[in-house]
Scaffold this motif. Structure first.
Motif, PDB file in Angstrom:
ATOM      1  N   PRO A 173       0.830  -1.210   0.000  1.00 38.20           N
ATOM      2  CA  PRO A 173       0.000   0.000   0.000  1.00 38.20           C
ATOM      3  C   PRO A 173       0.865   1.260   0.000  1.00 38.20           C
ATOM      4  CG  PRO A 173       0.058  -0.935   2.200  1.00 38.20           C
ATOM      5  CD  PRO A 173       0.837  -1.884   1.318  1.00 38.20           C
ATOM      6  N   TRP A 174       0.413   2.280  -0.744  1.00 41.41           N
ATOM      7  CA  TRP A 174       1.141   3.545  -0.856  1.00 41.41           C
ATOM      8  C   TRP A 174       0.195   4.705  -0.612  1.00 41.41           C
ATOM      9  CZ3 TRP A 174       6.402   3.376  -1.998  1.00 41.41           C
ATOM     10  CH2 TRP A 174       6.900   2.158  -2.467  1.00 41.41           C
ATOM     11  N   ARG A 175       0.694   5.690   0.081  1.00 44.04           N
ATOM     12  CA  ARG A 175       0.025   6.992   0.164  1.00 44.04           C
ATOM     13  C   ARG A 175       0.832   7.963  -0.689  1.00 44.04           C
ATOM     14  NH1 ARG A 175       0.738   8.919   5.678  1.00 44.04           N
ATOM     15  NH2 ARG A 175      -0.319  10.779   4.914  1.00 44.04           N
ATOM     16  N   VAL A 176       0.130   8.783  -1.449  1.00 41.98           N
ATOM     17  CA  VAL A 176       0.833   9.681  -2.352  1.00 41.98           C
ATOM     18  C   VAL A 176       0.281  11.094  -2.211  1.00 41.98           C
ATOM     19  CG1 VAL A 176      -0.704   8.998  -4.242  1.00 41.98           C
ATOM     20  CG2 VAL A 176       1.447  10.146  -4.752  1.00 41.98           C
ATOM     21  N   LEU A 177       1.192  12.046  -2.055  1.00 44.08           N
ATOM     22  CA  LEU A 177       0.851  13.467  -2.015  1.00 44.08           C
ATOM     23  C   LEU A 177       1.106  14.075  -3.387  1.00 44.08           C
ATOM     24  CD1 LEU A 177       2.459  14.700   1.345  1.00 44.08           C
ATOM     25  CD2 LEU A 177       0.043  14.331   0.888  1.00 44.08           C
ATOM     26  N   ASP A 178       0.161  14.847  -3.868  1.00 42.13           N
ATOM     27  CA  ASP A 178       0.346  15.597  -5.106  1.00 42.13           C
ATOM     28  C   ASP A 178       0.719  17.021  -4.711  1.00 42.13           C
ATOM     29  OD1 ASP A 178       0.358  16.558  -7.644  1.00 42.13           O
ATOM     30  OD2 ASP A 178      -1.808  16.556  -7.906  1.00 42.13           O
ATOM     31  N   LEU A 179       2.022  17.303  -4.693  1.00 43.86           N
ATOM     32  CA  LEU A 179       2.486  18.613  -4.223  1.00 43.86           C
ATOM     33  C   LEU A 179       2.254  19.692  -5.269  1.00 43.86           C
ATOM     34  CD1 LEU A 179       5.864  17.659  -2.500  1.00 43.86           C
ATOM     35  CD2 LEU A 179       3.625  18.037  -1.448  1.00 43.86           C
ATOM     36  N   PRO A 180       2.061  20.937  -4.834  1.00 38.46           N
ATOM     37  CA  PRO A 180       1.883  22.035  -5.787  1.00 38.46           C
ATOM     38  C   PRO A 180       3.051  22.127  -6.757  1.00 38.46           C
ATOM     39  CG  PRO A 180       1.324  22.756  -3.576  1.00 38.46           C
ATOM     40  CD  PRO A 180       1.939  21.396  -3.435  1.00 38.46           C
ATOM     41  N   GLY A 181       2.744  22.456  -7.992  1.00 37.40           N
ATOM     42  CA  GLY A 181       3.790  22.606  -8.997  1.00 37.40           C
ATOM     43  C   GLY A 181       4.779  23.690  -8.616  1.00 37.40           C
ATOM     44  N   VAL A 202       9.494  31.363  -4.614  1.00 36.28           N
ATOM     45  CA  VAL A 202       9.098  32.732  -4.929  1.00 36.28           C
ATOM     46  C   VAL A 202       7.629  32.944  -4.604  1.00 36.28           C
ATOM     47  CG1 VAL A 202       8.845  34.429  -6.793  1.00 36.28           C
ATOM     48  CG2 VAL A 202      10.838  32.915  -6.743  1.00 36.28           C
ATOM     49  N   THR A 203       6.830  31.905  -4.737  1.00 37.51           N
ATOM     50  CA  THR A 203       5.396  31.996  -4.493  1.00 37.51           C
ATOM     51  C   THR A 203       5.008  31.103  -3.326  1.00 37.51           C
ATOM     52  OG1 THR A 203       4.911  30.181  -6.011  1.00 37.51           O
ATOM     53  CG2 THR A 203       5.004  32.401  -6.955  1.00 37.51           C
ATOM     54  N   PRO A 204       3.820  31.331  -2.736  1.00 36.00           N
ATOM     55  CA  PRO A 204       3.379  30.508  -1.602  1.00 36.00           C
ATOM     56  C   PRO A 204       3.280  29.025  -1.923  1.00 36.00           C
ATOM     57  CG  PRO A 204       2.053  32.509  -1.732  1.00 36.00           C
ATOM     58  CD  PRO A 204       2.911  32.482  -2.962  1.00 36.00           C
ATOM     59  N   ASP A 205       2.853  28.671  -3.156  1.00 32.31           N
ATOM     60  CA  ASP A 205       2.734  27.246  -3.457  1.00 32.31           C
ATOM     61  C   ASP A 205       4.096  26.573  -3.545  1.00 32.31           C
ATOM     62  OD1 ASP A 205       3.144  28.840  -5.678  1.00 32.31           O
ATOM     63  OD2 ASP A 205       2.265  27.419  -7.072  1.00 32.31           O
ATOM     64  N   GLU A 206       5.103  27.303  -4.057  1.00 28.10           N
ATOM     65  CA  GLU A 206       6.455  26.748  -4.067  1.00 28.10           C
ATOM     66  C   GLU A 206       6.990  26.585  -2.650  1.00 28.10           C
ATOM     67  OE1 GLU A 206       8.267  28.164  -8.377  1.00 28.10           O
ATOM     68  OE2 GLU A 206       8.596  29.443  -6.624  1.00 28.10           O
ATOM     69  N   ALA A 207       6.611  27.515  -1.771  1.00 32.46           N
ATOM     70  CA  ALA A 207       7.044  27.411  -0.377  1.00 32.46           C
ATOM     71  C   ALA A 207       6.440  26.176   0.294  1.00 32.46           C
ATOM     72  CB  ALA A 207       6.653  28.675   0.385  1.00 32.46           C
ATOM     73  N   VAL A 208       5.182  25.873  -0.030  1.00 31.16           N
ATOM     74  CA  VAL A 208       4.539  24.682   0.531  1.00 31.16           C
ATOM     75  C   VAL A 208       5.258  23.421   0.072  1.00 31.16           C
ATOM     76  CG1 VAL A 208       2.448  23.273   0.459  1.00 31.16           C
ATOM     77  CG2 VAL A 208       2.278  25.734   0.845  1.00 31.16           C
ATOM     78  N   ASN A 233       9.133  20.555   7.124  1.00 29.75           N
ATOM     79  CA  ASN A 233       8.881  21.767   7.907  1.00 29.75           C
ATOM     80  C   ASN A 233       7.430  22.227   7.852  1.00 29.75           C
ATOM     81  OD1 ASN A 233      11.612  21.870   8.501  1.00 29.75           O
ATOM     82  ND2 ASN A 233      12.092  23.190   6.748  1.00 29.75           N
ATOM     83  N   GLN A 234       6.594  21.505   7.146  1.00 32.62           N
ATOM     84  CA  GLN A 234       5.186  21.883   7.052  1.00 32.62           C
ATOM     85  C   GLN A 234       4.455  21.413   8.300  1.00 32.62           C
ATOM     86  OE1 GLN A 234       3.972  23.670   4.581  1.00 32.62           O
ATOM     87  NE2 GLN A 234       1.854  23.708   5.254  1.00 32.62           N
ATOM     88  N   ASP A 235       3.679  22.320   8.897  1.00 34.53           N
ATOM     89  CA  ASP A 235       2.959  21.993  10.128  1.00 34.53           C
ATOM     90  C   ASP A 235       2.038  20.800   9.922  1.00 34.53           C
ATOM     91  OD1 ASP A 235       4.191  24.087  11.356  1.00 34.53           O
ATOM     92  OD2 ASP A 235       2.535  25.507  11.080  1.00 34.53           O
ATOM     93  N   GLU A 236       2.078  19.869  10.846  1.00 33.83           N
ATOM     94  CA  GLU A 236       1.203  18.694  10.865  1.00 33.83           C
ATOM     95  C   GLU A 236       1.314  17.867   9.582  1.00 33.83           C
ATOM     96  OE1 GLU A 236      -2.731  19.980  11.710  1.00 33.83           O
ATOM     97  OE2 GLU A 236      -2.239  20.803  13.674  1.00 33.83           O
ATOM     98  N   GLU A 237       2.480  17.882   8.990  1.00 34.11           N
ATOM     99  CA  GLU A 237       2.696  17.102   7.766  1.00 34.11           C
ATOM    100  C   GLU A 237       4.046  16.412   7.864  1.00 34.11           C
ATOM    101  OE1 GLU A 237       1.351  15.425   4.952  1.00 34.11           O
ATOM    102  OE2 GLU A 237       0.610  17.379   4.300  1.00 34.11           O
ATOM    103  N   LYS A 238       4.050  15.074   7.840  1.00 34.80           N
ATOM    104  CA  LYS A 238       5.305  14.342   7.880  1.00 34.80           C
ATOM    105  C   LYS A 238       5.997  14.426   6.533  1.00 34.80           C
ATOM    106  CE  LYS A 238       3.998  10.953  11.415  1.00 34.80           C
ATOM    107  NZ  LYS A 238       3.846   9.519  11.727  1.00 34.80           N
ATOM    108  N   ALA A 239       7.317  14.437   6.592  1.00 34.71           N
ATOM    109  CA  ALA A 239       8.084  14.431   5.344  1.00 34.71           C
ATOM    110  C   ALA A 239       7.834  13.127   4.606  1.00 34.71           C
ATOM    111  CB  ALA A 239       9.572  14.593   5.633  1.00 34.71           C
ATOM    112  N   PRO A 240       7.657  13.172   3.291  1.00 37.20           N
ATOM    113  CA  PRO A 240       7.467  11.930   2.534  1.00 37.20           C
ATOM    114  C   PRO A 240       8.703  11.048   2.612  1.00 37.20           C
ATOM    115  CG  PRO A 240       7.828  13.777   1.058  1.00 37.20           C
ATOM    116  CD  PRO A 240       7.657  14.361   2.424  1.00 37.20           C
ATOM    117  N   ARG A 241       8.504   9.754   2.541  1.00 37.65           N
ATOM    118  CA  ARG A 241       9.627   8.835   2.619  1.00 37.65           C
ATOM    119  C   ARG A 241      10.516   8.919   1.385  1.00 37.65           C
ATOM    120  NH1 ARG A 241       8.784   2.880   4.997  1.00 37.65           N
ATOM    121  NH2 ARG A 241       7.615   4.231   6.414  1.00 37.65           N
ATOM    122  N   ALA A 242       9.916   9.280   0.258  1.00 40.78           N
ATOM    123  CA  ALA A 242      10.678   9.391  -0.984  1.00 40.78           C
ATOM    124  C   ALA A 242       9.926  10.300  -1.939  1.00 40.78           C
ATOM    125  CB  ALA A 242      10.906   8.018  -1.605  1.00 40.78           C
ATOM    126  N   LEU A 243      10.629  10.736  -2.982  1.00 40.34           N
ATOM    127  CA  LEU A 243      10.057  11.650  -3.963  1.00 40.34           C
ATOM    128  C   LEU A 243       9.972  10.971  -5.326  1.00 40.34           C
ATOM    129  CD1 LEU A 243      12.057  14.907  -3.135  1.00 40.34           C
ATOM    130  CD2 LEU A 243       9.805  14.227  -2.250  1.00 40.34           C
TER     131      LEU A 243
END
Length: 640
Positions: free
Chosen positions: A63-71, A78-84, A92-102
């Motif tokens: 089983p895999w969980r996948v995050l679709d990060l902002p482009g 430079v923009t808020p979505d890139e910062a996310v 460093n995102q609040d209440e968000e664990k770092a993904p195991r891999a990209l």
């Protein structure tokens, strides 16, 4: 073809991975293919703004969980979505664990642009693999990519995919199962070994040279297959589409076609829905004796909901055109053509995407302003987003145009009703540009931010994506009819029926009802712009959703008849009882008035307070009243 399911596998923990890449690389399409998520697929930058997560099970049963990060074009945000995107990857995102891999996604036909992001991600030391998406388009252009050599040079696994095709992710699924990421220690997996400082140490020149070296060693052009660079079908079409003279003419012609089709093509299904609604009302009315319940069902539910459902064909046709233009790759070209116009009034080129989204609904348009780096530019874009004509206005426009504008041909080519609809859309756009110009002068000019956007190759729209998009739009509209609109119609029926007419009264009961009293009180304020008390009643529930005004008018006029049934179609009734000046005034009102409490609440959330939404409501209501008054008086003057 691999079979994916949504259910988690017992005794196995899902492994969290993240999709990351430049806007317009097909990342969201890949996310949809993996997870089965019903999410819109776009061809222009900025479609992925909020957090999106899904799950799937690979062929090996993992089983895999996948995050679709902002482009993002870079982790040097430079923009808020890139910062996310940067903060999620770094943990460093609040209440968000770092993904195991990209899983880094790149457009295989445009590696020169996308490899820079790959090199940045590599410096972080996070486990990753590279997916060369849209490999079919690269092959059609005669590009041959040495996958093994590229993998060796980058020192990461590289696979290819065609996310829009069934089975197009098989190589990725196999690579995930072979990656060993699911066996990494859960407490340390995904933690970057380096920070963004390592990216800052990369010079632009060194990165550029590294990208060129990778292209020269791993990518070649196949002679005799496809078109040479600069001579592809896309290049040849763009010579006309992006031409400074022909380009705007093509765009204007396409818009004319859209608005002509909205009326011409929708007439037959609208007539069928209208006839079906009338038949249903007669059938239900014939089964019941006169009384409150019959009035509720016939005059409240059927008349109210039916008055809104009839406009579904026009909404479907409008969005079919938008989706085809989006899927084909034309909309980014429209952004390029309009960027100069927007820059002339001081708007950032980045405002185009939020404003374009606002034609569907102002809410996602306002949320899409997060992609804008300059706070002043973002605020101005938020303030003018409601002036873009959203789909909720279309039923109102369609009702009044069909009732008062003749269905005739102008200059032997154009439908007059379509021309009026086009004028209404253009009125909102022009008003938005004027307001932006004024606000820029009041708030002060900021530094120019040119619109940087990768233009995708042209391709035939994918019928699956178009069908999915139309189905979602239809369901959204019908759910609003079945929930918000229906609930409001029942409330309006109650307010329009009680306390009832006194004994011996000669006027309909609605004249003595709570709604009738409220409408006549508002008429004192709105009569200078031609609104009668029935319109005033309908405007109140329309604050919850603009299209409710059509259903509300259907209910009000049904209860305003001497009998209990609406004598004829709503359009015919208002044509008999309203003047042309009143109809044009109401059309103008809906171009500008902020009839959407949900939009105001989103503005409050996005600006962290009530100041901006209150300013927005005040200026839009003031603008609506002033413009409606002017047009009402001018129409009365010229029509006698």
């Amino acid at each position: 073809m691999s079979t994916l399911t949504q259910a988690p596998v017992a005794l196995k923990f899902p492994t969290l991975i993240a999709l990351v890449g430049n806007p317009n690389c097909g990342k969201t399409a890949l996310f949809n293919r993996l997870t089965g998520a019903r999410q819109k697929v776009g061809n222009y930058a900025g479609v992925t703004v909020e957090r999106k997560e899904g799950s799937f099970i690979s062929p090996a049963g993992q089983p895999w969980r996948v995050l679709d990060l902002p482009g993002a074009y870079s982790l040097l945000a430079v923009t808020p979505d890139e910062a996310v995107t940067r903060d999620v990857i770094l943990g460093n995102q609040d209440e968000e664990k770092a993904p195991r891999a990209l899983v880094c996604v790149a457009d295989a036909s445009n590696l020169r642009l996308h490899l820079r992001m790959v090199l940045e991600l590599k410096t972080l030391g996070v486990p990753m693999l590279l997916v060369l998406n849209m490999i079919d388009q690269a092959e059609d252009r005669g590009l041959r990519i040495d996958i093994d050599r590229l993998s060796k040079e980058l020192e990461i696994p590289v696979v290819t995919s065609v996310a829009v095709r069934s089975g197009g992710t098989d190589a990725l699924l196999k690579a995930l199962d072979e990656s060993g990421w699911a066996q990494l220690p859960r407490d340390k997996a995904g933690a970057p070994s380096h920070s963004v400082a390592s990216i800052k140490s990369l010079s632009v020149e060194d990165t550029h040279q590294r990208v060129l070296a990778l292209l020269s060693t791993c990518v070649s052009h196949v002679q005799g297959r496809g078109d040479a660079p600069g001579h592809t079908l896309t290049d040849r079409v763009d010579r006309f589409v992006l031409h400074p003279v022909f380009g705007p003419l093509i765009l204007a012609a396409l818009m004319f076609l859209v608005f002509q089709a909205v009326f011409s093509w929708a007439s037959v299904p609208m007539d069928l829905i209208d006839a079906g609604t009338a038949t249903l009302g007669e059938f239900v009315g014939g089964l019941m004796s006169e009384g409150m319940l019959r009035s509720l069902l016939v005059d409240g539910v059927i008349a109210g909901a039916g008055s809104a459902v009839i406009f579904l064909p026009q909404i479907i046709i409008l969005f079919a055109f938008i989706l085809v233009l989006e899927e084909s790759g034309y909309l980014p070209r429209a952004a390029f053509l309009l960027d100069r116009v927007m820059g002339g009034v001081g708007l950032s080129g980045r405002a185009f995407i939020p404003l374009l989204s606002s034609f569907a609904c102002a809410i996602p348009g306002i949320m899409a302003t997060r992609t804008m780096g300059q706070p002043r530019d973002r605020l101005i874009t938020i303030l003018i987003a409601p002036l873009m004509t959203c789909s909720a206005r279309l039923p109102v426009y369609a009702l009044l145009i069909a009732a008062f504008i003749p269905d005739q041909t102008v200059w032997g080519l154009f439908n007059l009703q379509g021309l009026v609809l086009f004028a209404l859309y253009m009125s909102g756009i022009v008003a938005g540009l004027i307001v932006a110009f004024v606000l820029k002068r009041i708030m002060g000019q900021t530094s120019d931010q040119p619109l940087l956007m990768a233009l995708p190759d042209y391709h035939w729209p994918h019928l699956r994506n178009i069908a999915l998009g139309l189905w979602e739009r239809a369901m959204i509209f019908l759910k609003r009819v079945g929930t918000i609109i229906l609930a409001l119609m029942i409330v309006l029926w109650f307010l329009s029926t009680f306390p009832g007419a006194p004994e011996g009264a000669t006027q309909p009961a609605i004249d003595y009802s709570y709604a009738g009293q409220l409408g006549k009180a508002l008429e004192v304020v709105l009569s200078p712009i031609g609104f009668n008390w029935q319109i005033c009643i309908a405007l109140v529930p329309a604050m919850a959703a603009r299209e409710v005004v059509v259903s509300a008018l259907g209910t009000v006029y049904a209860l305003s008849q001497t009998g209990e049934a609406l004598d004829g179609a709503l359009g015919a009734v208002i044509h008999q009882q309203w003047s042309l000046a009143t109809a044009l005034s109401l059309l103008t009102w809906f171009v500008f008035a902020p009839h959407c409490l949900a939009t105001l609440s989103v503005v409050k959330r996005e600006t962290n307070g009530w100041k901006i939404p209150l300013v927005m409501a005040a200026y839009l209501f003031g603008l609506a009243y002033a413009c409606s008054w002017v047009l009402y008086r001018l129409t009365l003057y010229f029509t006698g």
